[in-house]
Design an enzyme around this catalytic site. Sequence first.
Site, PDB file in Angstrom:
ATOM      1  N   THR A   1      -3.614  12.085  -4.957  1.00  0.00           N
ATOM      2  CA  THR A   1      -3.524  11.885  -3.512  1.00  0.00           C
ATOM      3  C   THR A   1      -2.755  13.032  -2.866  1.00  0.00           C
ATOM      4  OG1 THR A   1      -3.439   9.525  -3.973  1.00  0.00           O
ATOM      5  CG2 THR A   1      -2.912  10.180  -1.741  1.00  0.00           C
TER       6      THR A   1
ATOM      7  N   GLU B   1       0.839  -1.211   0.000  1.00  0.00           N
ATOM      8  CA  GLU B   1       0.000   0.000   0.000  1.00  0.00           C
ATOM      9  C   GLU B   1       0.871   1.257   0.000  1.00  0.00           C
ATOM     10  OE1 GLU B   1      -2.835   1.083  -0.761  1.00  0.00           O
ATOM     11  OE2 GLU B   1      -4.204   1.169   0.952  1.00  0.00           O
TER      12      GLU B   1
END
Lengths: 309, 309
Positions: free
Chosen positions: A181, A128
């Site tokens: 992001t 991740e």
Amino acid sequence: MNEIKIFSPATVANVSCGFDVLGFCLDSVGDNMVIRKSGKKGIHITKIEGFDLPYETVSNVAGVSALAMYDKLDVDFGFEIEIYKNIKPGSGIGSSAASAVGSVFGMNELLGRPFNRTQLTQFAIKGEALASKCEHADNLAPAIFGGFTLVKSISPLEILNIPSPNNLYATIIHPQIEIKTSEARAILPNEIPLSKAITQWANFGSLIHALHTNDYELIGNSLNDVVVEPYRSKLIPHFDDVKTEAIKAGALGAGISGSGPSIFSLSKGLVNAMNVKEAIKNVYSKTEITFDIHVSKINNEGIKILNLK
Amino acid sequence: MNEIKIFSPATVANVSCGFDVLGFCLDSVGDNMVIRKSGKKGIHITKIEGFDLPYETVSNVAGVSALAMYDKLDVDFGFEIEIYKNIKPGSGIGSSAASAVGSVFGMNELLGRPFNRTQLTQFAIKGEALASKCEHADNLAPAIFGGFTLVKSISPLEILNIPSPNNLYATIIHPQIEIKTSEARAILPNEIPLSKAITQWANFGSLIHALHTNDYELIGNSLNDVVVEPYRSKLIPHFDDVKTEAIKAGALGAGISGSGPSIFSLSKGLVNAMNVKEAIKNVYSKTEITFDIHVSKINNEGIKILNLK
């Protein structure tokens, strides 16, 4: 047992007042992956369908989490990974998390489960981190544990499984726009008013209580994010309209899924969730923006085995 | 039914990570009060024992909350209030809250319960505001509802009763020093880092989950206040020693009760709570500061009737 096919689910992180710590697992959206033991040592990604993702192990989220586990093993064989991706990268419903957990879950099953779910999450955090540039587990935990999960802490990793009512459904709209992001992070203030923080933890505590007591109305009343949503919702066109129409159509509450652009809502029962789908479809149908909508029961099982050979 | 004698309990507000919203009710510490119907209209305070408090109704916390309720009534009689105060004002265990709820609870019983507990809290807020100069319910709610309570919101007033394990005990030390509420407030920053706020709501959500699941260990691990305690603990001499020794002696966790100076700890079982008492007594015995220590089971009933005539 040399090959396993799994379903690795999409997930919704943050869940309004649970920013950075809460998440839940979806049932009807997710990737399929095949993990296979191989005579060739190491981790090799042998097939990727659905989206254009890197084959190089160290550049692929599923590869990196697999390597994190593989480094702990002392075996004379390797693993092949096939990825059949359905969750669009960047959609805000845990696309990278699904890849990161899929490889390690599958390998663990083929190895006879030497690792527990928290350890699997720990490996998946490494994958991740490749995608999101920071270590977090708010999508990984619900994908691995199922249902609602609270990541109490990252170091040491502590994950709590929060029970939830049986008849809870999510409706999620994914507007096909890109939110970086980095931008979603940069827009947040470093400091927030203490008064707003207090409101947030009052709502979050109430949400945890509501999930425990099957209090659908309180779930709705608690789904208020006074800290992050006021900033990030500006990045999502028509966010306010979607939220308003979802609630008008019967949703308990709505908010940003992960860092967006997807918007989730929760409803009591499938009928309400389908009504919400129609209502929010109407909002985006009037725009030029293309979109997907998913309706899903909360998936209490999490990642699951489809086939074993 | 013309006269009622009640026990109005002491309470612990904030409870570490639950700053401003969580509280719990004590069993062995509290005031006694007598409320009596009287031919003379209005609210009259006829006796105060224990501490020197004002007899004038509008200057007395119990009087002000009683007036708030009395204004809603259409009756041709009045009420007399006697206060037998055991909870020292300014101790940080809800002294003013006990007075504020006592009068309205007693009147409500004598009237045949026209008001529910949330409405009683609403009246009591007016009395509490006289003492603390702001409207809050984090001591009132546990005194009226018993057990652990979460004040989700003040306006509208929403109170949640959080279940807790059967065998939970509090040990509370009250060092006899004065902390001005104004000082305890002024020391807090208006803004806090988002990262600390996230840690706080992760802990608070975990605490609510732990109370629901009777997970004593998790109660302890969740009792961390990274937002307020670092500031306010400086106002309490030997706070860190008390906390450390309490936990060493078997407490699940410890923190500031209300805005201090009292320090609470929670323990599994009476034996642990008594061991904690000895340990923290040792800390303060070495100082010049006088102190009280209370050990109490969590009181799930809240305020109660001792006698009816």
